[in-house]
Every structure is written in C-alpha cells, then in structure tokens.
Scaffold this active site. Structure first.
Site, PDB file in Angstrom:
ATOM      1  N   LYS A   1       0.835  -1.202   0.000  1.00 44.22           N
ATOM      2  CA  LYS A   1       0.000   0.000   0.000  1.00 44.22           C
ATOM      3  C   LYS A   1       0.877   1.263   0.000  1.00 44.22           C
ATOM      4  CE  LYS A   1      -3.806  -2.362   2.420  1.00 44.22           C
ATOM      5  NZ  LYS A   1      -4.753  -2.262   3.561  1.00 44.22           N
TER       6      LYS A   1
ATOM      7  N   HIS B   1      -1.794  -5.610   1.578  1.00 38.21           N
ATOM      8  CA  HIS B   1      -3.075  -6.291   1.348  1.00 38.21           C
ATOM      9  C   HIS B   1      -2.788  -7.714   0.897  1.00 38.21           C
ATOM     10  CE1 HIS B   1      -6.974  -7.405  -0.367  1.00 38.21           C
ATOM     11  NE2 HIS B   1      -6.304  -7.827  -1.428  1.00 38.21           N
TER      12      HIS B   1
ATOM     13  N   ASN C   1      -9.127   9.088  13.799  1.00 41.72           N
ATOM     14  CA  ASN C   1      -9.818   9.756  12.687  1.00 41.72           C
ATOM     15  C   ASN C   1      -9.306   9.388  11.306  1.00 41.72           C
ATOM     16  OD1 ASN C   1      -7.403  10.883  13.123  1.00 41.72           O
ATOM     17  ND2 ASN C   1      -8.110  12.969  13.515  1.00 41.72           N
TER      18      ASN C   1
ATOM     19  N   TYR D   1     -12.611  -3.352  -3.083  1.00 40.71           N
ATOM     20  CA  TYR D   1     -13.180  -3.429  -1.733  1.00 40.71           C
ATOM     21  C   TYR D   1     -14.707  -3.386  -1.802  1.00 40.71           C
ATOM     22  CZ  TYR D   1      -8.623  -2.791   0.638  1.00 40.71           C
ATOM     23  OH  TYR D   1      -7.351  -2.947   1.130  1.00 40.71           O
TER      24      TYR D   1
ATOM     25  N   GLU E   1      -9.336 -10.760  -7.717  1.00 42.81           N
ATOM     26  CA  GLU E   1      -8.422  -9.619  -7.612  1.00 42.81           C
ATOM     27  C   GLU E   1      -7.330  -9.668  -8.683  1.00 42.81           C
ATOM     28  OE1 GLU E   1      -7.275  -9.668  -3.457  1.00 42.81           O
ATOM     29  OE2 GLU E   1      -9.352  -9.281  -2.819  1.00 42.81           O
TER      30      GLU E   1
END
Ligand code: UDP
Ligand code: MG
Length: 140
Positions: free
Chosen positions: A9, A120, A112, A49, A131
């Site tokens: 990522k 992943h 937050n 996702y 995928e």
C-alpha cells in the site's frame, strides 16, 4: 500450488518497505509471478473493496489508497493465500503480532484515519482469482 494477490500500500511504498516486503515473500520460498507499480483510481478501489464500499470509513480508505503509488503482485506456492494472511498479521496493527509485517512495521490506527497497515492480501481462493483479474486484467 496456489496463487495469491498482494498489494504494498502507499504507506509501504512511501516508507521504503518495498524491498523488505518482497524479501519476506522470497525468503519464505514463494515465487513471484507478476509485479507492477501504479496509481489506483477510486473506481478500481470500489471494485476491489466491494464488501466495504457502504462502510462509513470507506472514503478514508480511498484517501489512503490513492495517496501515492502502490505495488501490486502475485506470488505462488503451497497454501500461498493463508500463508500470506499470516505473514501480514491482523488488520489492526495493534493486534498484529511481532514477526508479522503489520506487527513489525505499522502502528495502531488513530481515531480519525484509515488503518495504515502496509499490505493487502486476498482472503480466499475466490478473492485471489477475482483480484488478479481485476488488477492485471488477465489470468496471471
Ligand atoms: N480499514 C480501515 N478501517 C477499518 C477497517 C479496515 O481503514 O475499520 C482498511 C484497512 O487498511 C484494511 C482495509 O481497509 O486493511 C480492508 O479491510 P479488511 O477488513 O478487508 O482487512 P484486511 O483484509 O486488509 O486485513
Ligand atoms: Mg480484506
């Protein structure tokens, strides 16, 4: 022999962890089958996702995953899918054990933001197949 799909990522790429992650795959004895670097679109992420698009935190995942380039890849070996899930560690780095990628290189999420967790991995044979086709546009 089984194939799994993985992503390093944007936080993994930005922090210079590409070599470390690929090294772990290679020294475990898995064989790289495909590798590429690219920017991700929100449209592709919504497909990737698809189970999470209706969650309140999905916009944060989009911000996270589009914040810089990602490395995508496929590797093969015995029980590649389950092995990689164990090598990654739990989704929340607070729960990820030391020795796993998330447990060694990521911190607990802040209240937050998205959960920045470096990697992943497909969670089943069906997702691996889906995928690979989604990201590489063909059987790898
Ligand atoms: N995620 C997040 N907040 C959450 C749950 C998930 O930011 O409350 C992000 C996180 O980066 C995670 C990804 O969304 O890796 C996909 O979630 P999933 O439950 O599929 O976890 P994974 O399969 O990556 O362990
Ligand atoms: Mg998942």
């Amino acid at each position: 022999m089984e194939k799994t799909f993985f992503i390093i990522k944007p936080d993994g790429v930005q922090r210079g962890l590409v070599g470390e992650v690929l090294h772990r795959i290679e020294v475990r004895g898995f064989k790289l089958e495909a590798l590429d670097m690219r920017m991700v679109t929100p449209e592709l992420l919504s497909q990737h996702y698809e189970a999470l698009v209706d969650r309140p935190f999905f916009p944060k995942i989009v911000d996270y995953m589009t914040s810089g380039p990602v490395i995508i890849g496929v590797f093969s070996g015995n029980e590649a899918i389950a092995s990689w899930r164990k090598m990654m560690g739990a989704t929340n780095p607070l729960e990820a054990l030391p020795g796993t990628i998330r447990g060694d290189f990521a911190q607990a999420p802040s209240e937050n933001g998205a959960t920045f967790n470096i990697v992943h991995g497909s969670d089943s044979k069906e997702s691996a197949q889906r995928e690979m086709l989604l990201w590489f546009g063909k059987e790898v």
